[in-house]
Design an enzyme around this catalytic site. Structure first.
Site, PDB file in Angstrom:
ATOM      1  N   HIS A  97       0.819  -1.210   0.000  1.00  0.00           N
ATOM      2  CA  HIS A  97       0.000   0.000   0.000  1.00  0.00           C
ATOM      3  C   HIS A  97       0.857   1.267   0.000  1.00  0.00           C
ATOM      4  O   HIS A  97       2.056   1.233   0.318  1.00  0.00           O
ATOM      5  CB  HIS A  97      -0.916   0.009   1.224  1.00  0.00           C
ATOM      6  CG  HIS A  97      -0.153   0.067   2.522  1.00  0.00           C
ATOM      7  ND1 HIS A  97       0.352   1.236   3.053  1.00  0.00           N
ATOM      8  CD2 HIS A  97       0.190  -0.927   3.393  1.00  0.00           C
ATOM      9  CE1 HIS A  97       0.974   0.979   4.180  1.00  0.00           C
ATOM     10  NE2 HIS A  97       0.890  -0.328   4.414  1.00  0.00           N
ATOM     11  N   GLU A 107      -2.045  -6.944   7.477  1.00  0.00           N
ATOM     12  CA  GLU A 107      -0.698  -6.830   8.005  1.00  0.00           C
ATOM     13  C   GLU A 107      -0.491  -7.760   9.196  1.00  0.00           C
ATOM     14  O   GLU A 107      -1.458  -8.200   9.846  1.00  0.00           O
ATOM     15  CB  GLU A 107      -0.436  -5.369   8.419  1.00  0.00           C
ATOM     16  CG  GLU A 107       0.934  -5.080   9.018  1.00  0.00           C
ATOM     17  CD  GLU A 107       2.091  -5.394   8.095  1.00  0.00           C
ATOM     18  OE1 GLU A 107       2.265  -6.585   7.760  1.00  0.00           O
ATOM     19  OE2 GLU A 107       2.835  -4.455   7.724  1.00  0.00           O
TER      20      GLU A 107
END
Length: 299
Positions: A30, A108
């Site tokens: 990202h 994550e």
């Protein structure tokens, strides 16, 4: 159709022995968030938006990949990954109607009590525990093995979906047969493993379409830095992924920059035992060519 196995000299009908599908997997981290800029841990419990620089990075990677047609898109359901993927697809000339699958398996790594705190705090905790920072798991966090198992589960789901939606026909089938004819990938360690010697193992020119010749099915994944690092290690250490000539292991395992791009070519086979991932080939990792013109507006 038959092929001669170069290792044994045996003529084998690969189409009869096992169906094959080859597809590309492009993995992107990202864009930057303010927590990234301030060197604070986000993990799963802190879900912040992209910074102004992160928005620029997402725009840049979207422009860089705009001519590639992604058949499937899988994204972490945290907003920093989702927003990055939305920008990439908005710029894409061929994939605007592609479904974006939000998958918590791509989130994550969880950092437990260290989330929201400076990365330096994590280093201090690891030092106090007598461990390296990479291997240390703060209370309430995920171990590297738990993250690896999460990626393995995603990979199994991904492979099944690719076969269900794209089958074993067309260019991908033919391209996979060439790789099968070359024989199995060496099972030595990453440092000792020889290159397969196929034309695709040559260094690439830094173009968005690198490694995609002869591959007609493409998947995009947008995820997170620590998660991507575990995924790459799984490909290299567990699945014995082959590398391009001249690629250094320090480059392969280096931290992925925001909107850094990695690409792998996966070949799936189907035989009496069921679906199997027969080969994995790395095209490049942590590429950031698209960031050359991104200005840091927050300096």
């Amino acid at each position: 159709m038959t092929f001669c196995n170069r290792n044994t000299g045996r003529i084998t009908d690969f189409f009869a022995d096992r169906a094959m599908l080859k597809f590309s997997l492009t993995i992107i981290r990202h864009g930057e968030t303010q927590y990234n800029r301030d060197k604070l841990l986000q993990g799963q419990g802190v879900d912040t938006p992209l910074s102004d620089t992160g928005l620029q990075q997402a725009e840049a990677v979207g422009q860089y990949l705009r001519e590639l047609r992604f058949n499937n898109v899988f994204v972490s359901n945290l907003q920093r990954a989702r927003h990055t993927a939305e920008i990439i697809l908005r710029h894409n000339a061929h994939s605007s109607g592609t479904e974006m699958v939000l998958d918590p398996l791509l989130r994550e790594r969880g950092f437990g009590i260290a989330e929201g705190r400076p990365k330096e705090d994590l280093k201090n905790m690891a030092n106090a525990a007598g461990q390296s920072c990479r291997d240390f798991t703060p209370p309430g966090g995920e171990t590297l093995e738990q993250v690896r198992m999460r990626f393995k589960k995603f990979l199994k789901v991904l492979n099944q979906r690719m076969v269900d939606e794209h089958g074993y026909s067309g260019q991908s089938y033919l391209a996979g047969a060439e790789e099968a004819a070359a024989g199995p990938v060496s099972r030595g360690g990453p440092k000792d493993r020889p290159h397969a010697g196929l034309p695709q193992d040559r260094p690439h020119a830094g173009l968005p379409q690198d490694g995609l010749q002869g591959v007609s099915v493409h998947a995009l994944v947008v995820s997170h830095g620590a998660y991507i690092r575990v995924a790459v290690r799984h490909f290299l250490e567990d699945l014995q992924c082959s590398l391009p000539q001249g690629m250094r292991m320090s480059q392969v395992f280096s931290p992925c920059p925001n909107t850094g791009i990695s690409r792998f070519i996966l070949t799936l086979s189907r035989d009496e035992a069921g679906l199997a991932l027969s080969t994995v080939r790395c095209v490049f990792t942590n590429r950031k060519d698209h960031l050359a013109k991104v200005q840091d507006t927050e300096k």
